[in-house]
Write a protein that holds these residues in place. Sequence first.
Motif, PDB file in Angstrom:
ATOM      1  N   ALA A  17       1.034  -1.218   0.134  1.00  0.00           N
ATOM      2  CA  ALA A  17       0.156  -0.085  -0.014  1.00  0.00           C
ATOM      3  C   ALA A  17       0.807   1.309  -0.041  1.00  0.00           C
ATOM      4  O   ALA A  17       0.595   2.347  -0.635  1.00  0.00           O
ATOM      5  CB  ALA A  17      -1.013  -0.107   1.102  1.00  0.00           C
ATOM      6  N   ILE A  18       1.803   1.373   0.694  1.00  0.00           N
ATOM      7  CA  ILE A  18       2.823   2.372   0.798  1.00  0.00           C
ATOM      8  C   ILE A  18       3.649   2.455  -0.578  1.00  0.00           C
ATOM      9  O   ILE A  18       3.699   4.004  -0.976  1.00  0.00           O
ATOM     10  CB  ILE A  18       3.816   2.444   1.997  1.00  0.00           C
ATOM     11  N   LYS A  19       4.074   1.416  -1.203  1.00  0.00           N
ATOM     12  CA  LYS A  19       4.532   1.520  -2.596  1.00  0.00           C
ATOM     13  C   LYS A  19       3.558   2.259  -3.455  1.00  0.00           C
ATOM     14  O   LYS A  19       3.917   2.809  -4.466  1.00  0.00           O
ATOM     15  CB  LYS A  19       5.078   0.206  -3.039  1.00  0.00           C
ATOM     16  N   GLY A  20       2.193   1.863  -3.482  1.00  0.00           N
ATOM     17  CA  GLY A  20       1.208   2.005  -4.227  1.00  0.00           C
ATOM     18  C   GLY A  20       0.956   3.758  -4.050  1.00  0.00           C
ATOM     19  O   GLY A  20       0.788   4.340  -4.955  1.00  0.00           O
ATOM     20  N   ALA A  21       0.975   3.985  -2.927  1.00  0.00           N
ATOM     21  CA  ALA A  21       1.004   5.560  -2.709  1.00  0.00           C
ATOM     22  C   ALA A  21       2.083   6.498  -3.192  1.00  0.00           C
ATOM     23  O   ALA A  21       1.874   7.444  -3.482  1.00  0.00           O
ATOM     24  CB  ALA A  21       0.858   5.751  -1.169  1.00  0.00           C
ATOM     25  N   CYS A  22       3.202   5.671  -2.804  1.00  0.00           N
ATOM     26  CA  CYS A  22       4.619   6.451  -3.595  1.00  0.00           C
ATOM     27  C   CYS A  22       4.494   6.525  -4.762  1.00  0.00           C
ATOM     28  O   CYS A  22       4.976   7.456  -5.601  1.00  0.00           O
ATOM     29  CB  CYS A  22       5.827   5.669  -3.073  1.00  0.00           C
ATOM     30  N   ASP A  23       3.760   5.477  -5.742  1.00  0.00           N
ATOM     31  CA  ASP A  23       3.797   5.590  -7.194  1.00  0.00           C
ATOM     32  C   ASP A  23       2.274   6.140  -7.613  1.00  0.00           C
ATOM     33  O   ASP A  23       2.198   6.183  -8.904  1.00  0.00           O
ATOM     34  CB  ASP A  23       3.892   4.191  -7.728  1.00  0.00           C
ATOM     35  N   ASP A  24       1.601   6.897  -6.905  1.00  0.00           N
ATOM     36  CA  ASP A  24       0.455   7.354  -6.994  1.00  0.00           C
ATOM     37  C   ASP A  24      -0.484   6.328  -7.743  1.00  0.00           C
ATOM     38  O   ASP A  24      -1.107   6.775  -8.888  1.00  0.00           O
ATOM     39  CB  ASP A  24       0.642   8.609  -7.854  1.00  0.00           C
ATOM     40  N   VAL A  25      -0.569   5.208  -7.329  1.00  0.00           N
ATOM     41  CA  VAL A  25      -1.405   4.385  -8.081  1.00  0.00           C
ATOM     42  C   VAL A  25      -3.197   4.527  -8.139  1.00  0.00           C
ATOM     43  O   VAL A  25      -3.521   5.128  -7.121  1.00  0.00           O
ATOM     44  CB  VAL A  25      -1.274   2.899  -7.401  1.00  0.00           C
ATOM     45  N   LYS A  26      -3.611   4.282  -9.203  1.00  0.00           N
ATOM     46  CA  LYS A  26      -5.086   4.685  -9.347  1.00  0.00           C
ATOM     47  C   LYS A  26      -5.759   3.368  -9.871  1.00  0.00           C
ATOM     48  O   LYS A  26      -5.458   3.046 -10.750  1.00  0.00           O
ATOM     49  CB  LYS A  26      -5.336   5.752 -10.355  1.00  0.00           C
ATOM     50  N   MET A  27      -6.631   2.866  -8.877  1.00  0.00           N
ATOM     51  CA  MET A  27      -7.175   1.688  -9.188  1.00  0.00           C
ATOM     52  C   MET A  27      -8.506   1.302  -8.484  1.00  0.00           C
ATOM     53  O   MET A  27      -8.525   1.182  -6.924  1.00  0.00           O
ATOM     54  CB  MET A  27      -6.561   0.528  -9.031  1.00  0.00           C
ATOM     55  N   GLY A  28      -9.593   1.711  -9.044  1.00  0.00           N
ATOM     56  CA  GLY A  28     -10.847   1.576  -8.233  1.00  0.00           C
ATOM     57  C   GLY A  28     -10.981   2.074  -6.931  1.00  0.00           C
ATOM     58  O   GLY A  28     -10.549   3.332  -6.769  1.00  0.00           O
ATOM     59  N   ASN A  29     -11.429   1.529  -5.995  1.00  0.00           N
ATOM     60  CA  ASN A  29     -11.669   1.954  -4.599  1.00  0.00           C
ATOM     61  C   ASN A  29     -10.260   2.086  -3.791  1.00  0.00           C
ATOM     62  O   ASN A  29     -10.134   2.567  -2.884  1.00  0.00           O
ATOM     63  CB  ASN A  29     -12.660   1.175  -3.952  1.00  0.00           C
ATOM     64  N   LEU A  30      -9.237   1.430  -4.403  1.00  0.00           N
ATOM     65  CA  LEU A  30      -8.083   1.520  -3.644  1.00  0.00           C
ATOM     66  C   LEU A  30      -7.474   2.902  -3.841  1.00  0.00           C
ATOM     67  O   LEU A  30      -6.651   3.359  -3.168  1.00  0.00           O
ATOM     68  CB  LEU A  30      -6.785   0.336  -4.500  1.00  0.00           C
ATOM     69  N   THR A  31      -7.944   3.532  -4.969  1.00  0.00           N
ATOM     70  CA  THR A  31      -7.384   4.952  -5.027  1.00  0.00           C
ATOM     71  C   THR A  31      -7.683   5.988  -3.805  1.00  0.00           C
ATOM     72  O   THR A  31      -6.943   6.569  -3.252  1.00  0.00           O
ATOM     73  CB  THR A  31      -8.288   5.436  -6.355  1.00  0.00           C
ATOM     74  N   THR A  32      -9.066   5.894  -3.286  1.00  0.00           N
ATOM     75  CA  THR A  32      -9.234   6.354  -2.123  1.00  0.00           C
ATOM     76  C   THR A  32      -8.539   6.220  -0.680  1.00  0.00           C
ATOM     77  O   THR A  32      -8.282   7.050   0.040  1.00  0.00           O
ATOM     78  CB  THR A  32     -10.770   6.257  -1.872  1.00  0.00           C
ATOM     79  N   LEU A  33      -8.249   4.799  -0.921  1.00  0.00           N
ATOM     80  CA  LEU A  33      -7.756   4.267   0.462  1.00  0.00           C
ATOM     81  C   LEU A  33      -6.070   4.929   0.294  1.00  0.00           C
ATOM     82  O   LEU A  33      -5.535   5.563   1.471  1.00  0.00           O
ATOM     83  CB  LEU A  33      -7.565   2.797   0.389  1.00  0.00           C
ATOM     84  N   LEU A  34      -5.323   4.690  -0.942  1.00  0.00           N
ATOM     85  CA  LEU A  34      -3.995   5.214  -1.042  1.00  0.00           C
ATOM     86  C   LEU A  34      -3.916   6.824  -0.655  1.00  0.00           C
ATOM     87  O   LEU A  34      -2.769   7.252  -0.388  1.00  0.00           O
ATOM     88  CB  LEU A  34      -3.470   4.793  -2.384  1.00  0.00           C
ATOM     89  N   ASP A  35      -4.925   7.395  -0.936  1.00  0.00           N
ATOM     90  CA  ASP A  35      -5.137   8.959  -0.741  1.00  0.00           C
ATOM     91  C   ASP A  35      -4.747   9.208   0.712  1.00  0.00           C
ATOM     92  O   ASP A  35      -4.282  10.381   1.084  1.00  0.00           O
ATOM     93  CB  ASP A  35      -6.499   9.440  -1.073  1.00  0.00           C
ATOM     94  N   LYS A  36      -5.209   8.447   1.604  1.00  0.00           N
ATOM     95  CA  LYS A  36      -5.125   8.484   2.956  1.00  0.00           C
ATOM     96  C   LYS A  36      -3.609   8.440   3.445  1.00  0.00           C
ATOM     97  O   LYS A  36      -3.167   8.903   4.521  1.00  0.00           O
ATOM     98  CB  LYS A  36      -5.763   7.663   3.771  1.00  0.00           C
ATOM     99  N   LEU A  37      -2.700   7.634   2.532  1.00  0.00           N
ATOM    100  CA  LEU A  37      -1.316   7.369   2.725  1.00  0.00           C
ATOM    101  C   LEU A  37      -0.467   8.854   2.246  1.00  0.00           C
ATOM    102  O   LEU A  37       0.646   8.747   2.518  1.00  0.00           O
ATOM    103  CB  LEU A  37      -1.045   6.217   2.276  1.00  0.00           C
ATOM    104  N   LYS A  38      -1.180   9.407   1.186  1.00  0.00           N
ATOM    105  CA  LYS A  38      -0.312  10.461   0.740  1.00  0.00           C
ATOM    106  C   LYS A  38       0.158  11.654   1.564  1.00  0.00           C
ATOM    107  O   LYS A  38       1.316  12.120   1.331  1.00  0.00           O
ATOM    108  CB  LYS A  38      -1.221  11.288  -0.359  1.00  0.00           C
ATOM    109  N   PRO A  39      -0.466  11.809   2.772  1.00  0.00           N
ATOM    110  CA  PRO A  39       0.342  12.870   3.601  1.00  0.00           C
ATOM    111  C   PRO A  39       1.496  12.383   4.082  1.00  0.00           C
ATOM    112  O   PRO A  39       2.825  13.227   4.172  1.00  0.00           O
ATOM    113  CB  PRO A  39      -0.555  12.912   4.703  1.00  0.00           C
TER     114      PRO A  39
END
Length: 243
Positions: free
Chosen positions: A154-176
């Motif tokens: 999940a952290i790697k996905g946030a670092c790479d700005d991954v966009k994928m369905g509902n995961l997008t909203t979850l990863l946004d919480k890790l962006k800070p």
Amino acid sequence: MMNRRLPLSVLLSLAALSLPALADNAPAGKVEAKPYTPGATLTQSVQASITPDSALDILKAGNARFVAGKPLRRDLKKMVTQTALGQFPYASVVGCIDSRAAPEVVFDQSVGDIFTARVAGNTVNEDILGSLEYAAKVAGSRLVVVLGHTSCGAIKGACDDVKMGNLTTLLDKLKPAVEATKTTGERNSKNHGFVHAVTESNVKMVVQTIRDKSQILKDMEAAGQIKIVGALYDTSNGKVTWY
């Protein structure tokens, strides 16, 4: 009949009354503390003897056993029977869904020992905060742990700005955490040092978010009734580091 909302304090009190005392047979409001024994089923009396500091020590000792390959032997069937009518966990863990980082396993805990809330990136929302409030205010948990882990997808996905369905909203919480982390290299998952630093930042920020967004838990911590701490599980050696 008119639907009236009861105050939170009343709801918590009613919920507390519904929790049975696992064979302690103590009068209401008079729980005699009994010493904690590693591997034994938790009762209300044993829970009463556990402080926030000792709860942390129990988890540290459990992780040491896990790393050493010496988990406690338990009669799980017996523990299931003993906890059938009530539970008195001493700690709550917010962890990632990662299959390698199950809190009960890495802390060598068992049936009825800890509450666990798991979601990718070990983040929190209102549902998880409410669950933690119940665990601490009603069920008596003494410790809240935010458990991150190395090599987190999940952290790697946030670092790479991954966009994928509902995961997008979850990863946004890790962006800070991504935005707050500095690096001299690439700001993506190819930079392992960056990913590790973001993982640490995320754990610490989630700990602070719990304090900021839950007045109940913040007040309990200020009163010394609970502790809120961060931790990082190393998937390469099984060790947990504490913050």
